[in-house]
Design a protein around this motif. Structure first.
Motif, PDB file in Angstrom:
ATOM      1  N   GLY A  45      34.967  60.391   2.006  1.00 43.70           N
ATOM      2  CA  GLY A  45      35.798  59.198   2.112  1.00 43.70           C
ATOM      3  C   GLY A  45      34.978  57.951   2.359  1.00 43.70           C
ATOM      4  N   VAL A  46      35.621  56.929   2.905  1.00 43.29           N
ATOM      5  CA  VAL A  46      34.969  55.645   3.190  1.00 43.29           C
ATOM      6  C   VAL A  46      34.732  55.540   4.689  1.00 43.29           C
ATOM      7  N   ASP A  47      33.561  55.075   5.066  1.00 46.99           N
ATOM      8  CA  ASP A  47      33.194  54.946   6.481  1.00 46.99           C
ATOM      9  C   ASP A  47      33.859  53.698   7.068  1.00 46.99           C
ATOM     10  N   VAL A  48      35.102  53.847   7.502  1.00 48.57           N
ATOM     11  CA  VAL A  48      35.876  52.719   7.998  1.00 48.57           C
ATOM     12  C   VAL A  48      35.326  52.216   9.325  1.00 48.57           C
ATOM     13  N   GLN A  49      34.847  53.116  10.168  1.00 52.44           N
ATOM     14  CA  GLN A  49      34.309  52.683  11.459  1.00 52.44           C
ATOM     15  C   GLN A  49      33.110  51.756  11.261  1.00 52.44           C
ATOM     16  N   ARG A  50      32.324  52.025  10.248  1.00 53.77           N
ATOM     17  CA  ARG A  50      31.172  51.162   9.958  1.00 53.77           C
ATOM     18  C   ARG A  50      31.648  49.793   9.464  1.00 53.77           C
ATOM     19  N   ILE A  51      32.694  49.793   8.648  1.00 58.57           N
ATOM     20  CA  ILE A  51      33.250  48.516   8.189  1.00 58.57           C
ATOM     21  C   ILE A  51      33.793  47.712   9.373  1.00 58.57           C
ATOM     22  N   ARG A  52      34.512  48.385  10.295  1.00 58.29           N
ATOM     23  CA  ARG A  52      35.027  47.699  11.481  1.00 58.29           C
ATOM     24  C   ARG A  52      33.892  47.093  12.300  1.00 58.29           C
ATOM     25  N   ALA A  53      32.847  47.891  12.513  1.00 59.35           N
ATOM     26  CA  ALA A  53      31.719  47.396  13.298  1.00 59.35           C
ATOM     27  C   ALA A  53      31.074  46.198  12.625  1.00 59.35           C
ATOM     28  N   TYR A  54      30.981  46.236  11.297  1.00 59.73           N
ATOM     29  CA  TYR A  54      30.370  45.119  10.568  1.00 59.73           C
ATOM     30  C   TYR A  54      31.235  43.865  10.671  1.00 59.73           C
ATOM     31  N   VAL A  55      32.546  44.019  10.485  1.00 60.60           N
ATOM     32  CA  VAL A  55      33.435  42.862  10.610  1.00 60.60           C
ATOM     33  C   VAL A  55      33.332  42.266  12.007  1.00 60.60           C
ATOM     34  N   GLU A  56      33.341  43.133  13.032  1.00 56.54           N
ATOM     35  CA  GLU A  56      33.259  42.632  14.415  1.00 56.54           C
ATOM     36  C   GLU A  56      31.953  41.907  14.670  1.00 56.54           C
ATOM     37  N   SER A  57      30.875  42.343  14.024  1.00 61.02           N
ATOM     38  CA  SER A  57      29.579  41.698  14.221  1.00 61.02           C
ATOM     39  C   SER A  57      29.507  40.309  13.596  1.00 61.02           C
ATOM     40  N   ARG A  58      30.491  39.971  12.712  1.00 60.79           N
ATOM     41  CA  ARG A  58      30.475  38.678  12.029  1.00 60.79           C
ATOM     42  C   ARG A  58      31.539  37.719  12.540  1.00 60.79           C
ATOM     43  N   LEU A  59      32.378  38.160  13.472  1.00 61.27           N
ATOM     44  CA  LEU A  59      33.511  37.337  13.892  1.00 61.27           C
ATOM     45  C   LEU A  59      33.098  36.086  14.650  1.00 61.27           C
ATOM     46  N   HIS A  60      31.887  36.079  15.214  1.00 64.93           N
ATOM     47  CA  HIS A  60      31.457  34.856  15.917  1.00 64.93           C
ATOM     48  C   HIS A  60      31.297  33.690  14.948  1.00 64.93           C
ATOM     49  N   LEU A  61      31.187  33.983  13.651  1.00 65.71           N
ATOM     50  CA  LEU A  61      31.067  32.923  12.649  1.00 65.71           C
ATOM     51  C   LEU A  61      32.426  32.349  12.245  1.00 65.71           C
ATOM     52  N   ILE A  62      33.499  33.049  12.569  1.00 66.38           N
ATOM     53  CA  ILE A  62      34.855  32.597  12.234  1.00 66.38           C
ATOM     54  C   ILE A  62      35.730  32.738  13.488  1.00 66.38           C
ATOM     55  N   PRO A  63      35.554  31.871  14.468  1.00 64.69           N
ATOM     56  CA  PRO A  63      36.244  32.022  15.760  1.00 64.69           C
ATOM     57  C   PRO A  63      37.762  32.007  15.655  1.00 64.69           C
ATOM     58  N   ARG A  64      38.326  31.371  14.618  1.00 67.52           N
ATOM     59  CA  ARG A  64      39.783  31.343  14.482  1.00 67.52           C
ATOM     60  C   ARG A  64      40.361  32.754  14.385  1.00 67.52           C
ATOM     61  N   TYR A  65      39.571  33.709  13.921  1.00 66.17           N
ATOM     62  CA  TYR A  65      40.048  35.078  13.739  1.00 66.17           C
ATOM     63  C   TYR A  65      40.267  35.801  15.061  1.00 66.17           C
ATOM     64  N   ARG A  66      39.864  35.179  16.184  1.00 64.03           N
ATOM     65  CA  ARG A  66      40.148  35.752  17.501  1.00 64.03           C
ATOM     66  C   ARG A  66      40.981  34.779  18.333  1.00 64.03           C
ATOM     67  N   GLN A  67      41.817  34.004  17.636  1.00 69.57           N
ATOM     68  CA  GLN A  67      42.698  33.064  18.322  1.00 69.57           C
ATOM     69  C   GLN A  67      44.146  33.333  17.934  1.00 69.57           C
ATOM     70  N   VAL A  68      45.053  32.962  18.833  1.00 68.47           N
ATOM     71  CA  VAL A  68      46.486  33.148  18.613  1.00 68.47           C
ATOM     72  C   VAL A  68      47.194  31.816  18.809  1.00 68.47           C
ATOM     73  N   LEU A  69      48.446  31.794  18.422  1.00 70.31           N
ATOM     74  CA  LEU A  69      49.258  30.587  18.549  1.00 70.31           C
ATOM     75  C   LEU A  69      49.823  30.459  19.959  1.00 70.31           C
ATOM     76  N   ALA A  70      49.847  29.238  20.450  1.00 70.71           N
ATOM     77  CA  ALA A  70      50.583  28.869  21.658  1.00 70.71           C
ATOM     78  C   ALA A  70      51.258  27.538  21.339  1.00 70.71           C
ATOM     79  N   TYR A  71      52.069  27.045  22.279  1.00 70.20           N
ATOM     80  CA  TYR A  71      52.846  25.836  22.003  1.00 70.20           C
ATOM     81  C   TYR A  71      52.780  24.881  23.182  1.00 70.20           C
ATOM     82  N   THR A  72      52.644  23.602  22.871  1.00 70.66           N
ATOM     83  CA  THR A  72      52.527  22.588  23.920  1.00 70.66           C
ATOM     84  C   THR A  72      53.867  22.388  24.628  1.00 70.66           C
ATOM     85  N   PRO A  73      53.828  21.948  25.890  1.00 66.43           N
ATOM     86  CA  PRO A  73      55.072  21.669  26.610  1.00 66.43           C
ATOM     87  C   PRO A  73      55.843  20.520  25.952  1.00 66.43           C
TER      88      PRO A  73
END
Length: 492
Positions: A45-73
């Motif tokens: 099959g496909v080594d999905v755990q390796r793909i996950r590890a690779y994606v996680e190692s690159r997320l510092h270059l796209i910080p929006r991918y670890r952000q969520v929505l909130a709303y101002t008062p």
């Protein structure tokens, strides 16, 4: 005053949240296929755990991918804050096609994934790793990103985050990430109050500068101002009612088509115009054929295409957020001569370039920054029910060399544009490694005959090839249609 640990969404980004409903899924998406290569695991099959590890190692270059929505008062304007409970396994998902693992099954799965909205309590993206394609020799990645995070133009730049021009098996350890604390109600209230106090002064200074620029005949702002007036006038025009422009439902069909990019360039070289002009001419012929097949008389239709255009500057390249404006183009459906169709579309796009209509639309979207979210919500709701266009066609230039996800070569990539009320079909074109990849996203009920539209695109391009005195490709003349699979239901 405390430093705000959040970023406000722009009015354009916010509009994509407002437009979303149970039937309007406002995510951009794509389905790409890969050779398994060195990502094959011990069980075949496909080594999905390796793909996950690779994606996680690159997320510092796209910080929006670890952000969520909130709303101002009070105002309730959406903002980005760091996700306190980010989990890579939620976002990088794993599934498999049943045997035989063919394109029909992949299209059906893509349609189902596109039909489901993203969870707004989490970062607004998903990546589905799909193994079992072509007997296990290939795998696919279905990606979804909410339109409020990133536009189609800049998302191509983000391919550089995961894809490389050479295969590699190296995965860096992830950069340690510590989420910023969630801002308190009082911190957001203080920051928003300060912003509101300062906004009128900045607006007055900016307005005075704009007025001065408008008076200067040499200023680009003067040109943008004229373009904005023209954009407003064209937006007030209504378009003809067609079978493509009815209320949509939540389910999607997805289909695709690959063309040889050199063949498209050959038509452009023989007949003139730009590559995008050839694309729009091909779409014109396809719409003409498809509607006539539905027994619609096209000669007197006012049929318009919205073509997104990037207004991202060189300094903004690679940044997140939407910096897209639009051209609105009348398609000459009554014109039967393919050469004349191309000439008319080339004249239209040349005029739009000269008048800088796309910059005019950008100026209007900046002006909307002063509109409260409640009024913007009402305007957005009204706009989707009276769209000044019938179809969206977006043409995204991509890299012309093969790219790799670790050791897996990407073979193609078919994009999906969101559909809104009364917009039953959207087309995305992505040029990659000598291919022009057409992605067709359609409402399930409005276009049960989506494959007929794809065939009409092939026939229309073949007509252009013949008009240019060029040999017709086997893909374009339909000789291979019987060998290709058709469209499968999104909810199968």
């Amino acid at each position: 005053m405390p430093i705000a640990t959040y970023e406000r969404l722009t009015v354009l980004d916010n509009s994509f949240l407002i437009t979303e409903s149970k039937t309007n899924h406002m995510h951009v998406a794509g389905t790409a296929t890969y050779e398994v290569g060195s990502l094959r695991n011990a069980t075949g099959g496909v080594d999905v755990q390796r793909i996950r590890a690779y994606v996680e190692s690159r997320l510092h270059l796209i910080p929006r991918y670890r952000q969520v929505l909130a709303y101002t008062p009070l105002e309730g304007h959406p903002v980005w804050v760091d996700d306190q409970h980010f989990n890579i396994e939620y976002h990088v998902r794993h599934t498999s096609l049943p045997r035989p693992g063919d394109a029909e099954q992949l299209k059906a799965l893509s349609g189902r994934v596109m039909s489901q909205q993203l969870d707004r309590s989490k970062p607004l993206w998903e990546m589905w790793v799909v193994e079992g394609l072509d007997g296990g020799e290939h795998f696919a990645i279905i990606s979804k990103i909410h339109h409020c995070m990133v536009d189609g133009m800049s998302s191509v730049d983000l391919l550089a985050v995961l894809l490389t021009p050479m295969p590699t098996d190296h995965v860096d350890p992830p950069v340690r990430w510590v989420p910023r604390p969630m801002p308190s109600w009082w911190e957001m209230m203080s920051a928003e109050t300060a912003r509101r106090i300062q906004a009128p002064f900045g607006a007055v200074a900016g307005f005075r500068g704009v007025l001065a620029d408008i008076r200067d005949p040499r200023s680009d702002i003067r040109t943008m101002w004229r373009a904005a007036r023209g954009m407003l006038r064209s937006s007030l025009r209504t378009v003809s009612d067609t079978p493509l422009n009815k209320p949509i439902g939540p389910h999607r069909r997805f289909d695709w088509l690959a063309m040889d990019l050199n063949e498209v360039k050959a038509v452009r070289k023989r007949l003139g115009g730009s590559l995008n002009d050839v694309v729009l001419t091909t779409v014109t012929g396809a719409v003409q054929r498809f509607l006539e097949g539905r027994r619609v008389h096209v000669d007197f239709l006012d049929f318009r295409v919205m073509a997104p255009v990037s207004v991202r500057s060189a300094e903004e390249k690679g940044t997140l957020g939407n910096r897209v404006s639009a051209w609105i183009i009348d398609l000459p459906l009554a014109e039967r001569d393919p050469k004349q169709r191309l000439a008319k579309i080339s004249a239209t796009t040349a005029r739009l370039k000269e008048t800088k209509q796309a910059l005019g639309a950008e100026l209007l979207s900046r002006a909307a920054e002063w509109t409260p979210s409640t009024l913007l919500s009402l305007a957005s709701s009204m706009m989707t029910r009276a769209l000044p266009f019938n179809l969206v066609v977006t043409n995204v230039p991509g890299p012309q060399i093969p790219l790799y996800l670790l050791g897996a070569k990407m073979l193609d990539n078919y994009g999906q544009v969101p559909l809104t009320d009364y917009l039953g079909l959207g087309i995305v074109l992505f040029s990659y490694a000598g291919k022009l990849c057409w992605g067709f996203n359609a409402d399930w009920d409005l276009l049960p005959d989506l494959r007929d539209f794809v065939s009409a695109v092939e026939d229309s391009f073949a007509e252009l090839q013949r008009a240019a005195g060029l040999p017709v490709s086997t893909t374009a003349n339909g000789a291979e249609r019987s060998a290709r699979v058709g469209t499968a239901p999104a909810h199968a």
